[in-house]
Design an enzyme around this catalytic site. Structure first.
Site, short mmCIF file in Angstrom:
data_model
loop_
_atom_site.label_atom_id
_atom_site.label_comp_id
_atom_site.label_asym_id
_atom_site.label_seq_id
_atom_site.Cartn_x
_atom_site.Cartn_y
_atom_site.Cartn_z
N CYS A 48 7.73 12.51 -0.46
CA CYS A 48 8.39 12.17 0.35
C CYS A 48 9.96 12.28 0.24
CB CYS A 48 7.85 10.90 1.40
SG CYS A 48 8.29 9.41 0.41
N GLY A 49 10.81 11.62 0.90
CA GLY A 49 12.14 11.63 0.53
C GLY A 49 12.49 10.67 -0.80
N THR A 50 11.95 9.64 -0.60
CA THR A 50 12.20 8.76 -1.95
C THR A 50 10.97 8.78 -2.84
OG1 THR A 50 11.17 6.98 -0.72
CG2 THR A 50 13.60 7.28 -0.48
N GLY A 51 9.73 8.94 -2.20
CA GLY A 51 8.57 8.84 -2.83
C GLY A 51 7.94 7.25 -2.87
N ILE A 52 8.83 6.50 -2.11
CA ILE A 52 8.13 5.06 -2.05
C ILE A 52 7.37 4.79 -0.82
CG2 ILE A 52 8.94 2.79 -1.70
CD1 ILE A 52 11.81 3.65 -2.84
N GLY A 53 7.67 5.37 0.24
CA GLY A 53 6.89 4.97 1.64
C GLY A 53 5.27 5.79 1.27
N HIS B 104 -1.68 4.79 -19.62
CA HIS B 104 -2.09 3.24 -19.51
C HIS B 104 -2.67 2.94 -18.44
CE1 HIS B 104 1.27 1.64 -22.63
NE2 HIS B 104 0.73 2.90 -22.90
N ASN B 105 -2.32 3.40 -17.17
CA ASN B 105 -2.88 3.16 -15.70
C ASN B 105 -3.77 4.22 -15.17
OD1 ASN B 105 0.65 2.88 -15.21
ND2 ASN B 105 -0.58 1.18 -15.68
N ASP C 237 5.77 14.79 3.44
CA ASP C 237 6.38 14.77 4.59
C ASP C 237 7.34 15.72 4.66
OD1 ASP C 237 8.41 13.72 3.32
OD2 ASP C 237 8.66 11.81 4.71
N HIS D 249 -6.31 -1.03 -21.42
CA HIS D 249 -5.67 -0.30 -20.56
C HIS D 249 -7.02 -0.45 -19.41
CE1 HIS D 249 -1.99 0.28 -22.33
NE2 HIS D 249 -2.62 1.13 -23.23
C1 RB5 Z 1 12.09 10.11 5.84
O1 RB5 Z 1 13.28 10.10 6.48
C2 RB5 Z 1 11.92 9.05 4.84
O2 RB5 Z 1 11.99 7.98 5.27
C3 RB5 Z 1 10.57 9.44 3.87
O3 RB5 Z 1 10.59 10.49 3.40
C4 RB5 Z 1 10.42 8.49 2.66
O4 RB5 Z 1 11.66 8.43 1.94
C5 RB5 Z 1 9.78 7.12 2.94
O5 RB5 Z 1 9.76 6.30 2.22
#
Ligand code: RB5
Length: 143
Positions: free
Chosen positions: A64-69, A97-98, A7, A133
């Site tokens: 992305c910013g955190t890699g989480i979303g 492993h994965n 993103d 695995h």
């Molecule tokens: C964008 O501001 C941020 O929410 C997105 O990059 C990401 O970190 C979501 O998980």
């Protein structure tokens, strides 16, 4: 062939990673986004995850910013094992492993230097092939 996407928050790190993949002689495709303009990470997470799940691309890299979303999004696509990594130990372990097929990175969480080392570790580590695995990966896929 590697599918790469991000993103807006991951855009600059994606450009660095693309340059690095070029230097490594990797074949890759950039699925966007293509500027710093605000976009929705699920759009790019899905594009890359579907490309990898189709079998046309061996691996994916998502930022992305955190890699989480973007990793949450990718992991909703059947056959995808997206691993959010902030260190080389995790990148190595998730391949061993994965058999993770997508690496997710948080551009606001890791610096460019570390991110490129994580990419190298992820791409250079093969799945161990160990039966335990492989069994666990099959269990992930079961409904
Ligand atoms: C964008 O501001 C941020 O929410 C997105 O990059 C990401 O970190 C979501 O998980």
């Amino acid at each position: 062939m590697i599918a790469v996407g991000s993103d807006h928050a991951g855009y600059e790190l994606k450009q660095e990673i693309l340059e690095h993949l070029k230097e490594r002689g990797e074949q890759f495709e950039d699925f966007g986004c293509f500027s710093n303009e605000s976009v929705d990470y699920p759009v790019y997470g899905k594009k890359v995850a579907q490309a990898v799940a189709s079998g046309e691309y061996e691996k994916g890299i998502l930022i992305c910013g955190t890699g989480i979303g973007i990793s949450i999004t990718a992991n909703k696509v059947k056959g995808i094992r997206a691993a959010l990594c902030g260190d080389c130990f995790s990148a190595e372990a998730t391949r061993l492993h994965n058999d993770a097929n997508i690496l997710a990175l948080g551009a606001r969480a890791v610096g460019g230097g570390l991110a490129l080392k994580i990419v190298d570790t992820f791409l250079d580590t093969e799945f161990s092939g160990d039966e335990r695995h492989a069994r666990r990966i099959r269990l992930i896929e079961e409904d």
